[in-house]
Design an enzyme around this catalytic site. Structure first.
Site, PDB file in Angstrom:
ATOM      1  N   ASP A 124     -34.674  -8.643  -8.606  1.00 55.43           N
ATOM      2  CA  ASP A 124     -35.105  -9.753  -9.226  1.00 55.43           C
ATOM      3  C   ASP A 124     -36.595 -10.486  -8.612  1.00 55.43           C
ATOM      4  OD1 ASP A 124     -35.759 -12.410  -9.752  1.00 55.43           O
ATOM      5  OD2 ASP A 124     -34.144 -12.978  -8.841  1.00 55.43           O
ATOM      6  N   HIS A 183     -34.031 -10.243 -12.564  1.00 58.57           N
ATOM      7  CA  HIS A 183     -33.231 -11.762 -11.985  1.00 58.57           C
ATOM      8  C   HIS A 183     -31.729 -12.255 -13.603  1.00 58.57           C
ATOM      9  CE1 HIS A 183     -33.640 -16.028 -11.973  1.00 58.57           C
ATOM     10  NE2 HIS A 183     -33.870 -16.046 -12.952  1.00 58.57           N
ATOM     11  N   ASP A 184     -32.012 -11.057 -14.172  1.00 56.77           N
ATOM     12  CA  ASP A 184     -30.928 -11.917 -15.510  1.00 56.77           C
ATOM     13  C   ASP A 184     -29.724 -10.999 -14.637  1.00 56.77           C
ATOM     14  OD1 ASP A 184     -31.368 -12.900 -17.038  1.00 56.77           O
ATOM     15  OD2 ASP A 184     -31.309 -11.076 -18.724  1.00 56.77           O
ATOM     16  N   ARG A 205     -40.822 -16.064 -25.721  1.00 58.26           N
ATOM     17  CA  ARG A 205     -39.644 -15.712 -25.386  1.00 58.26           C
ATOM     18  C   ARG A 205     -40.182 -14.149 -24.496  1.00 58.26           C
ATOM     19  NH1 ARG A 205     -34.702 -16.021 -23.124  1.00 58.26           N
ATOM     20  NH2 ARG A 205     -32.952 -15.833 -23.764  1.00 58.26           N
ATOM     21  N   SER A 252     -31.046 -19.436 -11.016  1.00 61.16           N
ATOM     22  CA  SER A 252     -32.950 -19.867 -11.191  1.00 61.16           C
ATOM     23  C   SER A 252     -32.853 -21.349 -12.130  1.00 61.16           C
ATOM     24  CB  SER A 252     -32.665 -19.309 -13.185  1.00 61.16           C
ATOM     25  OG  SER A 252     -34.135 -19.292 -13.394  1.00 61.16           O
TER      26      SER A 252
END
Lengths: 377, 220
Positions: free
Chosen positions: A315, A348-349, A221, A151
């Site tokens: 992602d 993405h994580d 967040r 990232s």
């Protein structure tokens, strides 16, 4: 929400009294880089691996954070016997410039004893990398064996390869892109506006009011966290299930809501709002091609580094097509590049999670490079 | 990317330096490559050619492979392989980036074989290709006698699902090289038993009895 400010934990660091010249033209009068290392540097200084953390990461990559007490954020990847094997490599991880875990950033004290706050100058990914370079030199390392990051960490990897091509043997940009897309900037802007809209933000001078914009930062967040997951992962983890299994959906909370609120409320206990603003801005500014005459290949012209580009199929924040564009630019520069897309539904994580194919790929790539670089086994 | 499936022939003849269990055409290809060359292997499969070239011949050998599982396996094995394919990824490389560009058993399956060949000889000084010969006598006989698309051990998939959309014969390939101005530096055909054919000077015979063809080209 009434929350105390972040605890002022002691972080291992190095101070550079001569400061750092920034891309914006300003000079930080003093630079502190907080960092951690794992493993042992070999006699030739040839086995150093720099791990670059993502937006809300920190230097505690392979050990519990002193602030949260939680495990390191990449213990599955970095450690003894792990893909980035600390029995073999000397691993360095530094808190980014502009961060809030001990490196110079908006929370840092200025010479006059006040915090930088919103006066902290805008920084770029390249500024972050320059600060890391100072640390690496301080540690006596001329050339890193590898620079690895996902990232925003991947952006730093690319910047390392472009800015210091002779200072690294291998580069592993993971789940990243050569620029932040309009969509990514848009999501960041939602988060920033949430922070600005919190009355406790006080124009960025919340420290003077002994408060923090916890509500705004939590919303930022929450919005960001959605972008880190895939629709499939959310459906698998939460579906439409209610938190208490109640019969009526009215007045009851969906599990996904509860999960996001938890993500938001724990985040504000470990992250500074102004640092969040500073770092998201740095990501938004990132455009490696623009810095090289709009030709991404020019950023890597003549590079001798060996690249391993990794993307994840679900992602959508840094989709595979952006990794492929990066790979094609590396091909135009005739660079040595490996490129893998890992099939996963974790979004993405995924780069932070248990993905055996990814871990095997990373371990094998590094082992192949170590063989080429002549590193001792 | 090796769409033409075929049982491994037992290793025959002298093998100088390459892995014994490597596919015959890959062993023959490896023998055609100078030590220390910069090599791009398009359709690198399990990576055995680039591994042999880099570990025993001191080559800077890289791969492109369309099957992601093979890519992951290769990279996890320490080999520089990227996901991509012959039709779309060659155009990115600069002229003369490689000494040798290899395309084994794949030419017949690409979308634009002529363009792929042109790209290979643009980015590499030499191109090495292997392909199954559609002029083989059994293929001819089956089409003639049954009037249906041939099905052999080499051409083993029915017409409606074969990935081999551009079959050619040895003579077809030679004609294309002539037409596009590529010099054939070396060529050979391999017969059913996996033996190099003795018809070096008789393309017509090779085109009947050769099951696989192997060519090394350069820009004329």
């Amino acid at each position: 929400m009434d929350l105390p400010d972040l605890p002022d934990a002691e972080h291992q660091n190095v101070r550079f009294a001569d400061g750092l010249e920034l891309d914006c033209g300003l000079t930080l009068p003093e630079l502190t880089v907080a960092y951690r290392t794992y493993g042992t540097l070999d006699a030739a200084g040839a086995n150093a691996v720099l791990v670059c953390h993502a937006l809300t990461g920190d230097q505690y990559v392979a050990e519990p954070s002193p602030v949260t007490g939680k495990d390191g954020w990449w213990t599955q990847v970095v450690g003894p016997g792990r893909p980035v094997d600390t029995d073999r490599y000397f691993v360095i991880c530094a808190n980014v410039l502009g961060g809030c875990m001990g490196s110079t950033g908006p929370r840092s004290l200025r010479a006059d004893g006040t915090r930088w706050g919103t006066d902290f100058p805008p920084v770029t990914i390249r500024d972050m990398v320059r600060a890391q370079k100072r640390l690496v030199e301080h540690l006596g390392i001329e050339r890193l064996f590898a620079v690895i990051g996902g990232s925003m960490g991947g952006m730093q990897v690319l910047e390392w390869a472009a800015t210091y091509p002779d200072a690294l043997f291998a580069a592993v940009p993971i789940a990243t892109a050569s620029h932040h897309s309009a969509q990514n900037i848009a999501f960041h802007e939602v988060g920033r506006q949430a922070i600005f809209a919190d009355p406790e933000y006080h124009g960025g001078r919340y420290h003077e009011h002994a408060t923090i914009p916890a509500r705004g930062l939590a919303v930022a967040r929450m919005a960001a966290h959605i972008t880190y997951l895939s629709e499939a992962a959310l459906a698998r983890k939460f579906g439409r299930r209610l938190q208490n299994g109640g019969l009526s959906i009215f007045g009851d909370m969906f599990q996904v809501e509860s999960y996001l609120r938890h993500q938001g409320s724990t985040f504000v206990r470990r992250f500074d709002a102004n640092a969040y603003l500073t770092i998201t801005r740095a990501m938004d500014y990132f455009d490696l091609a623009a810095d090289h005459g709009d030709d991404l290949a020019a950023a890597f012209a003549g590079t001798q580094a060996r690249f391993c580009v990794v993307s994840f199929s679900s992602d959508w924040l840094f989709p595979t097509r952006e990794s492929r564009a990066l790979v094609r630019a590396l091909n135009r520069a005739a660079a040595n590049v490996s490129f893998v897309e890992i099939p996963t539904d974790k979004g993405h994580d995924a780069f932070l999670l248990d993905e055996p194919d990814f871990h095997r790929t990373l371990a094998g790539f590094l082992a192949g490079c170590a063989e080429r670089a002549g590193l001792a086994r | 990317m090796n769409q033409v499936g075929r049982p491994e022939p037992p290793p025959t003849g002298p093998v100088k330096f390459v892995a014994k269990n490597m596919r015959l055409d890959l062993r023959l290809i490896a023998e055609m490559i100078e030590p220390g060359s910069r090599v791009l292997d398009i359709g690198s499969g399990d990576g055995s050619l680039i591994e042999t070239l880099s570990r025993t011949r001191g080559c800077d050998a890289r791969g492109i492979e369309i099957d992601m599982a093979e890519v992951t396996r290769s990279v996890a094995h320490g080999l520089p392989v990227m996901h991509g394919d012959a039709d779309h990824d060659l155009a990115e490389y600069p002229d003369g980036a490689f000494d040798v560009v290899v395309l084994s058993r794949t030419l017949q399956a690409v979308e634009r074989p002529r363009e792929v060949l042109r790209q290979m000889l643009r980015i590499g000084s030499r191109a090495i290709l292997s392909f199954p010969n559609f002029g083989h006598w059994l293929v001819r006989w089956q089409l003639l006698s049954t009037g249906r698309m041939p099905m052999t051990s080499v051409w083993s998939r029915p017409w409606y699902e074969t990935p081999n959309i551009h079959p050619c014969t040895i003579r077809d390939f030679m004609a294309l090289c002539d037409q596009d101005g590529y010099a054939i530096e070396q060529w050979l055909a391999v017969d059913d038993a996996g033996q190099r054919s003795p018809w070096r000077r008789f393309p017509g015979l090779a085109n009947v009895f050769g099951e696989q063809a192997l060519f090394r080209l350069r820009r004329a």
